[in-house]
Motif scaffolding. Sequence first.
Motif, PDB file in Angstrom:
ATOM      1  N   LEU A  78      83.441  24.735  65.466  1.00 24.11           N
ATOM      2  CA  LEU A  78      84.067  23.437  65.685  1.00 24.11           C
ATOM      3  C   LEU A  78      84.405  23.221  67.159  1.00 24.11           C
ATOM      4  CD1 LEU A  78      86.309  23.306  62.500  1.00 24.11           C
ATOM      5  CD2 LEU A  78      84.460  21.727  63.075  1.00 24.11           C
ATOM      6  N   ARG A  79      84.780  24.265  67.880  1.00 26.34           N
ATOM      7  CA  ARG A  79      85.030  24.126  69.317  1.00 26.34           C
ATOM      8  C   ARG A  79      83.780  23.617  70.027  1.00 26.34           C
ATOM      9  NH1 ARG A  79      87.386  29.370  72.126  1.00 26.34           N
ATOM     10  NH2 ARG A  79      87.072  27.943  73.899  1.00 26.34           N
ATOM     11  N   GLU A  80      82.631  24.006  69.533  1.00 23.07           N
ATOM     12  CA  GLU A  80      81.377  23.612  70.154  1.00 23.07           C
ATOM     13  C   GLU A  80      80.912  22.242  69.666  1.00 23.07           C
ATOM     14  OE1 GLU A  80      78.273  26.364  71.646  1.00 23.07           O
ATOM     15  OE2 GLU A  80      77.594  26.143  69.571  1.00 23.07           O
ATOM     16  N   LEU A  81      80.865  22.059  68.345  1.00 23.89           N
ATOM     17  CA  LEU A  81      80.232  20.865  67.786  1.00 23.89           C
ATOM     18  C   LEU A  81      81.086  19.615  67.915  1.00 23.89           C
ATOM     19  CD1 LEU A  81      78.473  22.360  64.642  1.00 23.89           C
ATOM     20  CD2 LEU A  81      77.470  21.729  66.842  1.00 23.89           C
ATOM     21  N   LEU A  82      82.396  19.756  67.901  1.00 23.03           N
ATOM     22  CA  LEU A  82      83.236  18.561  68.089  1.00 23.03           C
ATOM     23  C   LEU A  82      82.996  17.935  69.461  1.00 23.03           C
ATOM     24  CD1 LEU A  82      86.631  19.647  66.483  1.00 23.03           C
ATOM     25  CD2 LEU A  82      85.075  17.879  65.659  1.00 23.03           C
ATOM     26  N   ALA A  83      82.613  18.753  70.432  1.00 25.17           N
ATOM     27  CA  ALA A  83      82.325  18.225  71.767  1.00 25.17           C
ATOM     28  C   ALA A  83      80.907  17.695  71.880  1.00 25.17           C
ATOM     29  CB  ALA A  83      82.553  19.324  72.804  1.00 25.17           C
ATOM     30  N   LEU A  84      79.939  18.354  71.249  1.00 21.40           N
ATOM     31  CA  LEU A  84      78.531  18.010  71.426  1.00 21.40           C
ATOM     32  C   LEU A  84      78.035  16.916  70.482  1.00 21.40           C
ATOM     33  CD1 LEU A  84      76.933  21.562  71.861  1.00 21.40           C
ATOM     34  CD2 LEU A  84      77.243  19.826  73.629  1.00 21.40           C
ATOM     35  N   GLU A  97      71.370  12.780  65.695  1.00 21.02           N
ATOM     36  CA  GLU A  97      71.273  13.660  64.535  1.00 21.02           C
ATOM     37  C   GLU A  97      71.664  15.072  64.946  1.00 21.02           C
ATOM     38  OE1 GLU A  97      68.071  14.090  61.098  1.00 21.02           O
ATOM     39  OE2 GLU A  97      67.391  15.168  62.880  1.00 21.02           O
ATOM     40  N   VAL A  98      72.412  15.740  64.078  1.00 20.95           N
ATOM     41  CA  VAL A  98      72.771  17.144  64.264  1.00 20.95           C
ATOM     42  C   VAL A  98      72.165  17.925  63.106  1.00 20.95           C
ATOM     43  CG1 VAL A  98      74.642  18.833  64.385  1.00 20.95           C
ATOM     44  CG2 VAL A  98      74.903  16.584  65.475  1.00 20.95           C
ATOM     45  N   VAL A  99      71.393  18.958  63.431  1.00 23.21           N
ATOM     46  CA  VAL A  99      70.749  19.787  62.419  1.00 23.21           C
ATOM     47  C   VAL A  99      71.435  21.141  62.417  1.00 23.21           C
ATOM     48  CG1 VAL A  99      68.579  20.713  61.540  1.00 23.21           C
ATOM     49  CG2 VAL A  99      68.582  18.599  62.889  1.00 23.21           C
ATOM     50  N   LEU A 100      72.006  21.505  61.280  1.00 26.58           N
ATOM     51  CA  LEU A 100      72.691  22.782  61.118  1.00 26.58           C
ATOM     52  C   LEU A 100      71.758  23.733  60.372  1.00 26.58           C
ATOM     53  CD1 LEU A 100      76.151  21.381  59.919  1.00 26.58           C
ATOM     54  CD2 LEU A 100      75.495  21.982  62.263  1.00 26.58           C
ATOM     55  N   LEU A 101      71.308  24.788  61.033  1.00 27.10           N
ATOM     56  CA  LEU A 101      70.446  25.787  60.418  1.00 27.10           C
ATOM     57  C   LEU A 101      71.270  27.055  60.212  1.00 27.10           C
ATOM     58  CD1 LEU A 101      68.635  24.415  63.067  1.00 27.10           C
ATOM     59  CD2 LEU A 101      66.864  25.279  61.541  1.00 27.10           C
ATOM     60  N   TYR A 102      71.246  27.611  58.991  1.00 28.60           N
ATOM     61  CA  TYR A 102      72.177  28.698  58.710  1.00 28.60           C
ATOM     62  C   TYR A 102      71.711  29.532  57.523  1.00 28.60           C
ATOM     63  CZ  TYR A 102      73.654  25.295  55.172  1.00 28.60           C
ATOM     64  OH  TYR A 102      73.658  24.397  54.134  1.00 28.60           O
ATOM     65  N   ASP A 103      72.265  30.707  57.432  1.00 32.75           N
ATOM     66  CA  ASP A 103      72.066  31.603  56.303  1.00 32.75           C
ATOM     67  C   ASP A 103      72.572  30.902  55.040  1.00 32.75           C
ATOM     68  OD1 ASP A 103      72.313  33.597  54.374  1.00 32.75           O
ATOM     69  OD2 ASP A 103      73.204  35.055  55.730  1.00 32.75           O
ATOM     70  N   SER A 104      71.745  30.852  54.016  1.00 33.67           N
ATOM     71  CA  SER A 104      72.115  30.115  52.804  1.00 33.67           C
ATOM     72  C   SER A 104      73.394  30.651  52.157  1.00 33.67           C
ATOM     73  CB  SER A 104      70.964  30.142  51.790  1.00 33.67           C
ATOM     74  OG  SER A 104      70.611  31.478  51.458  1.00 33.67           O
ATOM     75  N   GLN A 105      73.761  31.896  52.445  1.00 33.73           N
ATOM     76  CA  GLN A 105      74.987  32.449  51.872  1.00 33.73           C
ATOM     77  C   GLN A 105      76.235  31.855  52.509  1.00 33.73           C
ATOM     78  OE1 GLN A 105      74.931  36.724  51.622  1.00 33.73           O
ATOM     79  NE2 GLN A 105      72.912  36.786  50.671  1.00 33.73           N
ATOM     80  N   LEU A 106      76.064  31.108  53.601  1.00 34.95           N
ATOM     81  CA  LEU A 106      77.187  30.459  54.265  1.00 34.95           C
ATOM     82  C   LEU A 106      77.316  28.986  53.865  1.00 34.95           C
ATOM     83  CD1 LEU A 106      76.708  31.864  57.902  1.00 34.95           C
ATOM     84  CD2 LEU A 106      78.190  32.755  56.092  1.00 34.95           C
ATOM     85  N   ASP A 107      76.651  28.590  52.805  1.00 27.56           N
ATOM     86  CA  ASP A 107      76.572  27.174  52.467  1.00 27.56           C
ATOM     87  C   ASP A 107      77.931  26.480  52.291  1.00 27.56           C
ATOM     88  OD1 ASP A 107      74.476  25.107  51.943  1.00 27.56           O
ATOM     89  OD2 ASP A 107      75.630  24.883  50.095  1.00 27.56           O
ATOM     90  N   PRO A 108      78.919  27.085  51.613  1.00 29.29           N
ATOM     91  CA  PRO A 108      80.204  26.378  51.465  1.00 29.29           C
ATOM     92  C   PRO A 108      80.825  25.973  52.801  1.00 29.29           C
ATOM     93  CG  PRO A 108      80.097  28.211  49.938  1.00 29.29           C
ATOM     94  CD  PRO A 108      78.906  28.345  50.846  1.00 29.29           C
ATOM     95  N   ASP A 109      80.809  26.883  53.776  1.00 33.13           N
ATOM     96  CA  ASP A 109      81.391  26.538  55.075  1.00 33.13           C
ATOM     97  C   ASP A 109      80.554  25.493  55.804  1.00 33.13           C
ATOM     98  OD1 ASP A 109      83.727  27.950  55.058  1.00 33.13           O
ATOM     99  OD2 ASP A 109      82.957  29.679  56.162  1.00 33.13           O
ATOM    100  N   LEU A 132      82.027  12.158  63.080  1.00 36.81           N
ATOM    101  CA  LEU A 132      81.931  11.838  64.505  1.00 36.81           C
ATOM    102  C   LEU A 132      80.838  10.822  64.810  1.00 36.81           C
ATOM    103  CD1 LEU A 132      82.265  15.498  65.846  1.00 36.81           C
ATOM    104  CD2 LEU A 132      84.076  13.772  65.675  1.00 36.81           C
ATOM    105  N   GLY A 133      80.022  10.486  63.808  1.00 34.94           N
ATOM    106  CA  GLY A 133      79.019   9.446  64.005  1.00 34.94           C
ATOM    107  C   GLY A 133      77.581   9.815  63.749  1.00 34.94           C
ATOM    108  N   PRO A 134      77.106  11.006  64.142  1.00 31.96           N
ATOM    109  CA  PRO A 134      75.673  11.294  63.974  1.00 31.96           C
ATOM    110  C   PRO A 134      75.300  11.567  62.529  1.00 31.96           C
ATOM    111  CG  PRO A 134      76.796  13.244  64.782  1.00 31.96           C
ATOM    112  CD  PRO A 134      77.815  12.133  64.794  1.00 31.96           C
ATOM    113  N   ALA A 135      74.019  11.384  62.225  1.00 34.97           N
ATOM    114  CA  ALA A 135      73.503  11.860  60.945  1.00 34.97           C
ATOM    115  C   ALA A 135      73.501  13.383  60.988  1.00 34.97           C
ATOM    116  CB  ALA A 135      72.090  11.337  60.720  1.00 34.97           C
TER     117      ALA A 135
END
Length: 419
Positions: free
Chosen positions: A249-255, A261-273, A284-287
């Motif tokens: 959040l420290r990073e993405l709230l600024a960027l 569009e913001v694309v979040l790529l992640y380990d599927s085991q982290l899906d809830p977060d 914040l506005g972007p897709a």
Amino acid sequence: MRGGTTGHGAAPAAEAATDAARPTVPGPRAGDGTRPRTADTPALRPTAAPPGRPRVLLAPVTVTPSKPLTPSHLKGLLWTDVMYRATAHVADVTLRYSHTTYHPTEQTLGFWEFLDRHHPDLDPSTLDELELGALYVAFRSAGERVPAAALRPYADAVEHGWTHPAAARVLDIWTAQYAELGLHDPGLRAHQPPGLSTEAMIDRLGTLGMCLDQRPLGGPVLLDLTRHGVPLRTLIAPDGRPNYLACALRELLALAPEHDEVVLLYDSQLDPDYQRLARVVAALGPAVSRVPIGRVPIDGAIRSAREGGWRDHHAGTLLAATRSGHDPRAVRLGLRLYFIAVLGPGQAESFRPDLLHQCLGRAARLLAAARDDGQPPLAEQLTRHRRTRLHIDPYRLTTSLLGRHRRTPATDLLTGVFL
């Protein structure tokens, strides 16, 4: 890959005693395996985009620099790399992959403290990633929880550009492997601090009505999405330890507000977060696109890298096995065919060296058949793999090279995206 953990803390007296007994963590020293880090973020946009092009931010989960790159890590890195290179031809794309941002997590700082306490004379420059990874496994197996005060000097040093020599050594090894794999280096060894301090991040969440700050009562800082029917989630423990979500959040709230569009790529085991993170970013506005990527089972079992078991299945071993008898271009393309098209986004298929070998042969044939004449423009070739989003889907794009009715591949597609 990473997960988010928080600490439970310890009694103030115990913290004070531990802090007094341990020296302050120094900054980088001459000969300690680190090099000075600049505060400059490396250029992450490959070309200057014409006015009016959409702006896309790719924000993949990072890999903790404490171990070898496993097949699961390689899958995520190759997936991200193809998405980045392909999308860069149709949008103004930024790949944000900052180790600096996520060093403050307990699993990283805890490992560094563990090394300095148990192995004070260790010279990481003499070790490879397997040996350092074995120490990381020992750290996780020990299950120690040191007081938060013992980690604060490390966290403060990170904010000022310091990286522990053990992590610096792993990042040096990864940099060489990235080059051989043909991966874009997003600044592995650079100091890339997040755009917001912890306090600014908390304030920004507060303005969005998404924060419950219980620190005045001795409690944690919580992400509050209860109005969306989502349970509270700890960001910062009562003793001040941030988890991975807080760092993100420290990073993405600024960027995020700077992009379409913001694309979040992640380990599927982290899906809830990452569902939570997507809700915050969308406010914040972007897709927002969530791209969960399944791990790669070994012999039918999915194991965390913290458990080890990667001695015969890591980037160094795979590169040594594939570079013998194969053109480097075929290795790069073949690895992408296997880890993206063959394994797919899920995690049902175990790692199979025989199928990887077949993909290397297929890659060599594709490279030999590639041609320039009669091919549509590269942007047109890529846009058909966009779905309804701005970014290019790596799975659709890569599998199109293997389909029964596939076209002869275009040289500019292979060289511009896969090599």
